[in-house]
Design an enzyme around this catalytic site. Structure first.
Site, short mmCIF file in Angstrom:
data_model
loop_
_atom_site.label_atom_id
_atom_site.label_comp_id
_atom_site.label_asym_id
_atom_site.label_seq_id
_atom_site.Cartn_x
_atom_site.Cartn_y
_atom_site.Cartn_z
N LYS A 1 0.85 -1.20 0.00
CA LYS A 1 0.00 0.00 0.00
C LYS A 1 0.88 1.24 0.00
O LYS A 1 1.90 1.27 0.72
CB LYS A 1 -0.90 -0.04 1.24
CG LYS A 1 -1.93 1.08 1.32
CD LYS A 1 -2.74 0.92 2.61
CE LYS A 1 -3.83 1.97 2.74
NZ LYS A 1 -4.62 1.80 4.00
N SER B 1 -9.62 1.79 3.35
CA SER B 1 -8.80 2.56 2.46
C SER B 1 -7.80 1.72 1.67
O SER B 1 -7.26 2.20 0.67
CB SER B 1 -8.03 3.63 3.25
OG SER B 1 -7.11 3.03 4.14
N SER C 1 -9.59 -0.59 7.54
CA SER C 1 -9.05 -0.40 6.19
C SER C 1 -8.35 -1.60 5.58
O SER C 1 -8.00 -1.56 4.39
CB SER C 1 -8.09 0.79 6.17
OG SER C 1 -8.81 1.99 6.21
#
Lengths: 96, 486
Positions: B78, B153, B177
């Protein structure tokens, strides 16, 4: 119930962020509707409750004071938007 | 089955028996990325050259007899974790060209084990959001239905793994997330105990809640990746001291006699009937495997959302104050004073959701409101922690749905922040308490995946991994892959 325009501008001022007139309007409504969701917490009696800022019970973590090689200045400055010699450069801080 | 659809452990078998080289595996995944990325949009940056070099290095390492469970396995990270020499944007304009000088500890730990970095995952800006629609660069699409969100997210992480663009990804979980996108994309995602995995080099959003964890195709892979990243780190003072167990050893398949609590507050109002049914069916599978299942109550559950949306914005407003347009990142170049530079840099560098949370946090921390909002939230946090601690006196784990509904449509909630925030209602309590939780696929509704959460007490990763693994041994939902991509 929306926040006042002045309240929103005051928060923006504290944080040093510029908001357009449109953003201020949207923020007035949206912040108020989010803050309304927080009212439920007043249902709970927390007078004798200790606050939890962190879920790991660690305090004042120390490490050995060992010196290390710092990053070279040119590397540290490599992401800076504006530099002057070995320094970060900013616009005027104090006006006359 | 195509090589990119394999799990880590399946690919490992092929690599170890020389039926497949790391270079071939990497080429297969690069081909998959080229084919599906225009539809899915799971990456901010694809590191093609670095991947080929790493694959070659993995092949020579294996030829020399040095192999770890992750050698030669394509991965994604990420874009909120620092990667030396590779831009790390947090999907924000303000960090669009930021290139870190050092690796996050998790990245360092992974590199030591020889996986192949395919690139950096798209996300909601600074990890604030539940749909990956808040990325400053592009929206990520759910591989099961391209008109729907992948969750957020860590939506780029979940979509990449589900679409075969990486064998695993690291995400970060502040209020769900990792687990929420894992659920919406039909994969496995683990949020470890706060402090189990180092946060050094993770760009901070809400420091007391953030935790890094794996997104994988199944629980076995999840334990393998957790083994690689978990560990004490002197560079993170909230890192829990001491060693870490071998998490793969917990996957015994035996959950006989384990006590599972089913908190009734996680069902009922607002929960899609298909989600409710799928989770109850999964609980039946666990019971059949020998677990002792009992309903229970966590009455404070409904307060967690308010606690979270006070604490997280407060911490974010403090953490994001570092973006001042001076040391790194985007800066407006035509301001006349330093203050004006800062005000206008933030104005054009941050997106709407980030601004909203900064303003919210500034409000909650400002004079006159601190006690009523921030301090109150920290006190209720204590009550929520205690409620979980009490529950874990009676139960080894708690089982709930991960999300109230399957993936929603792109654009459906973007104009209504309160409705978007409520999509996190089932994942947030775990972060407030700092406990571990895993999400695994437990069903489908009209072709969209549904996720089930298994929560454990602090440092209870082995128990929840064992339960989730036993569930996957009895079912095949985790083996399904989205079709028709590319």
């Amino acid at each position: 119930m929306a926040l006042s325009r002045e309240e929103v501008l005051h928060l923006a001022d504290i944080y040093h962020i510029y908001l357009s007139d449109d953003e201020v309007e949207v923020m007035r409504e949206q912040l108020a509707s989010i803050l309304e969701q927080f009212q439920v917490l007043s249902e709970l009696d927390t007078d004798d409750v200790t606050p939890t800022s962190h879920s790991v019970p660690l305090t004042t973590v120390m490490r050995e004071d060992v010196s290390r090689e710092p990053y070279p200045t040119e590397q540290v400055l490599s992401n800076a938007p504006d530099t002057y010699g070995q320094y970060f450069q900013v616009r005027t801080v104090l006006e006359d | 089955m195509e090589p990119f659809d394999l799990t880590i452990h399946e690919a490992r078998t092929l690599l170890d028996s020389r039926q497949l080289s790391a270079a071939e595996l990497t080429e297969a995944v690069l081909g998959r990325i080229a084919a599906v990325e225009p539809q899915v949009g799971a990456f901010v940056t694809v590191t093609e050259d670095i991947a080929r070099e790493a694959a070659a290095a993995a092949d020579s390492s294996m030829a020399g007899g040095v192999t770890t469970p992750l050698t030669g396995i394509p991965m994604q990270i990420k874009d909120v974790m620092s990667t030396r020499g590779i831009r790390t944007t947090c999907s924000s304009r303000i960090l669009e060209n930021f290139v870190p000088l050092y690796n996050a500890t998790v990245v360092e730990r992974l590199y030591e084990r020889g996986p192949v970095l395919m690139g950096k995952g798209n996300m909601d800006e600074f990890a604030m959001g539940s749909s990956t629609e808040n990325s400053a660069f592009h929206v990520t699409h759910n591989p099961w239905d391209l008109d729907r969100v992948p969750g957020g997210s860590s939506g780029g992480s979940a979509a990449a793994v589900a679409a075969g663009e990486a064998f695993f990804s690291l995400g970060s979980d502040t209020g769900g997330s990792i687990r929420q996108p894992a659920a919406l994309c039909g994969i496995t995602g683990l949020k470890p105990t706060y402090g189990l995995v180092s946060r050094f080099g993770l760009v901070a959003f809400a420091s007391s809640l953030d935790q890094i964890g794996p997104l994988t195709k199944d629980v076995e892979d999840c334990a393998t990746v957790l083994n690689a990243i978990a560990g004490h780190d002197p560079r993170d003072s909230t890192s829990i001291p001491g060693g870490r167990p071998d998490y793969t050893a917990a996957l015994t398949g035996d959950i006989r006699g384990m006590r599972l609590g089913i908190p009734r507050e996680y069902f009922g109002d607002g929960i899609d009937p298909a989600v409710d049914a799928a989770v109850h069916q999964a609980i039946g599978v666990l019971r059949d495997a020998g677990a002792v299942v009992e309903e229970c109550s966590l009455p404070l559950t409904s307060y967690a959302l308010a606690v979270y949306y006070i604490i997280a914005p407060s911490e974010c407003s403090t953490n994001l104050a570092r973006y001042d347009g001076v040391k790194y990142g985007y800066s407006v170049d035509d301001a006349s004073t330093a203050w004006e530079t800062q005000e206008r840099t933030r104005s054009s560098g941050f997106g709407a959701e980030v601004k909203r949370r900064i303003m919210l946090g500034t409000y909650a921390l400002s004079a006159g409101y601190y006690d009523a909002y921030y301090l109150k939230a920290l006190k209720v946090r204590t009550l929520i922690r205690r409620e979980f601690e009490d529950a874990f006196q009676r139960f080894d784990a708690l089982v709930t749905p991960t999300t109230p509904t399957p993936a929603f449509r792109i654009g459906e909630k973007t104009d209504d922040p309160v409705s978007m925030y409520k999509s996190d209602v089932l994942t947030i309590p775990v972060n407030i308490a700092g406990i571990p939780c895993i999400s695994v696929p437990c069903g489908f509704s009209e072709g969209l995946p549904i996720g089930m959460q298994v929560m454990g007490p602090a440092l209870g990763e082995e128990a929840i991994l064992r339960i989730a693994h036993a569930y996957q041994k009895a079912t095949d939902l985790h083996t399904r892959r989205p079709e028709g991509l590319g």
